[in-house]
Design a protein around this motif. Structure first.
Motif, PDB file in Angstrom:
ATOM      1  N   ALA A  94       0.827  -1.199   0.000  1.00 18.53           N
ATOM      2  CA  ALA A  94       0.000   0.000   0.000  1.00 18.53           C
ATOM      3  C   ALA A  94       0.866   1.256   0.000  1.00 18.53           C
ATOM      4  N   SER A  95       1.928   1.218   0.784  1.00 20.27           N
ATOM      5  CA  SER A  95       2.825   2.375   0.820  1.00 20.27           C
ATOM      6  C   SER A  95       3.533   2.551  -0.507  1.00 20.27           C
ATOM      7  N   VAL A  96       3.998   1.452  -1.057  1.00 20.90           N
ATOM      8  CA  VAL A  96       4.644   1.533  -2.372  1.00 20.90           C
ATOM      9  C   VAL A  96       3.676   2.140  -3.376  1.00 20.90           C
ATOM     10  N   ALA A  97       2.441   1.634  -3.359  1.00 20.24           N
ATOM     11  CA  ALA A  97       1.447   2.112  -4.308  1.00 20.24           C
ATOM     12  C   ALA A  97       1.251   3.616  -4.149  1.00 20.24           C
ATOM     13  N   ARG A  98       1.093   4.028  -2.900  1.00 16.82           N
ATOM     14  CA  ARG A  98       0.903   5.452  -2.675  1.00 16.82           C
ATOM     15  C   ARG A  98       2.040   6.278  -3.253  1.00 16.82           C
ATOM     16  N   LEU A  99       3.236   5.876  -2.980  1.00 14.05           N
ATOM     17  CA  LEU A  99       4.392   6.645  -3.452  1.00 14.05           C
ATOM     18  C   LEU A  99       4.454   6.675  -4.971  1.00 14.05           C
ATOM     19  N   MET A 100       4.195   5.540  -5.559  1.00  7.48           N
ATOM     20  CA  MET A 100       4.240   5.470  -7.019  1.00  7.48           C
ATOM     21  C   MET A 100       3.152   6.339  -7.643  1.00  7.48           C
ATOM     22  N   ILE A 101       1.948   6.123  -7.164  1.00 14.56           N
ATOM     23  CA  ILE A 101       0.820   6.831  -7.780  1.00 14.56           C
ATOM     24  C   ILE A 101       0.931   8.334  -7.585  1.00 14.56           C
ATOM     25  N   THR A 102       1.282   8.742  -6.376  1.00 18.11           N
ATOM     26  CA  THR A 102       1.357  10.197  -6.187  1.00 18.11           C
ATOM     27  C   THR A 102       2.508  10.803  -6.982  1.00 18.11           C
ATOM     28  N   SER A 103       3.548  10.050  -7.215  1.00 17.92           N
ATOM     29  CA  SER A 103       4.640  10.594  -8.029  1.00 17.92           C
ATOM     30  C   SER A 103       4.170  10.821  -9.457  1.00 17.92           C
ATOM     31  N   VAL A 104       3.498   9.819  -9.996  1.00 20.60           N
ATOM     32  CA  VAL A 104       3.020   9.967 -11.370  1.00 20.60           C
ATOM     33  C   VAL A 104       1.979  11.079 -11.449  1.00 20.60           C
ATOM     34  N   MET A 105       1.038  11.033 -10.524  1.00 22.35           N
ATOM     35  CA  MET A 105       0.001  12.068 -10.515  1.00 22.35           C
ATOM     36  C   MET A 105       0.619  13.440 -10.313  1.00 22.35           C
ATOM     37  N   GLY A 106       1.567  13.521  -9.418  1.00 21.56           N
ATOM     38  CA  GLY A 106       2.238  14.791  -9.158  1.00 21.56           C
ATOM     39  C   GLY A 106       2.855  15.346 -10.428  1.00 21.56           C
ATOM     40  N   TYR A 107       3.448  14.468 -11.193  1.00 22.63           N
ATOM     41  CA  TYR A 107       4.023  14.914 -12.464  1.00 22.63           C
ATOM     42  C   TYR A 107       2.937  15.456 -13.388  1.00 22.63           C
ATOM     43  N   LEU A 108       1.895  14.642 -13.589  1.00 26.30           N
ATOM     44  CA  LEU A 108       0.841  15.057 -14.518  1.00 26.30           C
ATOM     45  C   LEU A 108       0.130  16.320 -14.023  1.00 26.30           C
TER      46      LEU A 108
END
Lengths: 216, 216, 216, 216
Positions: C169-183
């Motif tokens: 779950a933590s990995v997912a959060r970090l990954m998703i927010t990084s991608v979303m943060g970029y977009l």
DNA sequence: CATGAATGAGACTTCATTCAT
DNA sequence: AATGAATGAAGTCTCATTCAT
């Protein structure tokens, strides 16, 4: 605002404090509702007639239906209610020895009131079928209160031998519809005909008395 | 469409050729108008209930008011009219020797009709105050026709010595409002109460007879 | 209507049959909602922009909120949904041996879509806090669907030893927010800055890989 | 007014002299704006919630927008501003030798503030797209101030060899969005989930450090 | 300073009616 | 004959703002 109209307003709404504009709104609404019907009267029309901004109506009455209720509810509570309580209580207290005296008093003393409140009565009758809230109030008032009290009185007179022995409910129905039928013909159906009120009142009473009275 | 409803439609509109859709529209309109009132019923609502397109209504009835008139006018022309003509003519033709027989026949034989046509009658009563066209028709029918004929009959019975000597118009008023008062209580005010129809009819007739009949 | 806009409309609403006017209404609403916000856009404004009568809007969408939902719901169902299903399924099916390849594909292939749908995405993000219906849909989609699937994938890669051992779950959060943060930075915060998309994509991926990748 | 709320108000508005009513208005406005959005909140609603008359709001804030600005502007000036100035200055002054220490301090010490100011932050984020005035302030603050300072710091650490050599702007973006992504997930998206704040903070820092740190 | 009645512009929505298909 | 999309006038109601008290 004419004097007579002011009195109407006061008679119906005296206990609450009304702004001047609020009074104008009520008068305008009563006039329009009774002329064109509730559903066919627009709030903008009422506002114009009352000389008030449309928003002002909604400051005092949250919805158009609230305005209707503000007009019609007091008629039930303050006009029909006392009618029953005061007058019939006198009868119960033996203030009228004979039914015809009671009937005469009741019809006479209410004619003025009814005439003045005619527009509101019209509105009420029009809207009862469509406003469940009103309908309930009305049924309560008429069915339970009016019929109930009248039935009591009738039993009384039946015991005294002044009224024939059929179920009080039937007697009540016949009596009430006769009186209402008179008032309805007089003020709603043919208000413009020439009426000799005293005479017609007397005839109506005679009719009822003959129809229901016991003869020895 | 239920059988009973079909009959209602036929009874009211049988002479004209109605398409199936037209019949459905009329039924839907009658139901909605009598439930919610003319002004508060939308044509789209009628269309939905009738299962036709919105435009279809206006193909048959140019305006919403035309639709109202198509419903209410026949009631006057075909139901109240014949009521008067047929039955009263029988009276006039001495088919009923005593008034009570006439009253009994009239009330009895119309109860069914009235029950079935109740919704249309309701609509009519509701709209008479607001549709000058209807109002005129109604006044014509009631005031001139019904009152006129009844007055004639009454004079007749007065000559025979069966009815007391007060103006025929007053007699008519008392008679008509008594009958209407009964029907109104029975079918509009308290349709859900338990009614012994035969008995109440008889009581109403007795009431009228006592109230108006001449005793030697 | 411009070609590009037509495509947007088709992409979002292709399955339903839209009238020409309906399409214009949707486009106008999307433009206004995303510029001024849902609550600050009036239906009369939308009508004017769409070249349509105001009533026409309400023939197709019963309320203003219905119109909002008609715009935002498909974005969830048709854009975010497939995004998850198609691409992540490829990952699950081992079509991408390394996470970075998956990330690259995902970001690249969605940039176009996102750019085109940007106004609708903006509307969606704006309204999620205030429309419980949307909120639920969104939470469902993101929390259960996206997080769920991503977590599965992550566990997979963790077993392969490509990702460090912290809760999926933590990995997912970090990954998703990084991608979303970029977009989000790219398209919403600073859409007008000069971006070297390829390079920034690569950097984002590298960042994620370094941040989460396991080193021997 | 609860103690916590009073503190919020004081924190944001302490320098100005606020009457008691003014404080109540601000609190009520913050609550309503953040729950229903600025445009969907009526001033009369705020007045009711604050327990003041409608006119009182306009005595203190000329327009509804002024009220919004009175709420949102201090958050920029007094909360984000100092955030930058104080803490980053410490960094610049070498108070934190390693970035991770700075990050940890920054996240930790602001969590409380953010939690308390969450409603105001929400309002700010919601309204930035629609209020050009806010937008400018925000861009100024973030783009020039935050990004600028952070970029300086980053260059510093890059010189020290602690951060990889990609453009400081990109580093800043990745860092900031990672932190924001954490706070956003924590406080806005899933405020109701169970969070082990210390652990997640550490993981976020580790993630950033691994993603951006230079390894020898 | 505070109040709250009053305002009027404008919001959303309904609806009878028309008309191309 | 039947449809139903389109209309635009009008309806109910909301709301930011003003002002006399």
């Amino acid at each position: 605002m004419f004097e007579q109209e002011e009195m109407l307003i006061q008679q119906l709404f005296d206990e609450e404090k009304l702004t001047e504009k609020q009074g104008k709104i009520l008068l305008a609404a009563i006039e329009s509702f009774s002329e064109k019907g509730y559903a066919s009267t627009s709030t903008s029309e009422i506002a114009k007639k009352a000389g008030v901004a449309e928003g002002t109506i909604f400051r005092h009455y949250k919805t158009k239906k609230d305005l209707l209720m503000a007009i019609v509810t007091p008629i039930m509570a303050k006009v029909i209610g006392p009618y029953i309580v005061n007058d019939f209580d006198k009868v119960l207290n033996q203030q009228y020895d004979r039914i015809e005296d009671f009937l005469r008093a009741a019809i006479d003393n209410r004619r003025n009131v009814i005439k003045k409140l005619l527009p509101v009565v019209k509105i009420m009758l029009q809207e009862i079928p469509f406003q469940p809230e009103l309908r309930e109030q009305f049924i309560d008032l008429i069915a339970k209160n009016l019929f109930g009290r009248v039935s009591n009185i009738i039993e009384d007179y039946q015991k005294k031998g002044q009224i024939i022995d059929i179920p009080p409910a039937s007697v009540a129905r016949l009596m009430i519809t006769s009186v209402m039928g008179y008032l309805f013909s007089r003020y709603i159906l043919f208000p413009d005909a020439l009426w000799d009120d005293e005479l017609e009142t007397e005839r109506t009473i005679q009719f009822i008395m003959n129809g229901l009275g016991k003869r020895e």
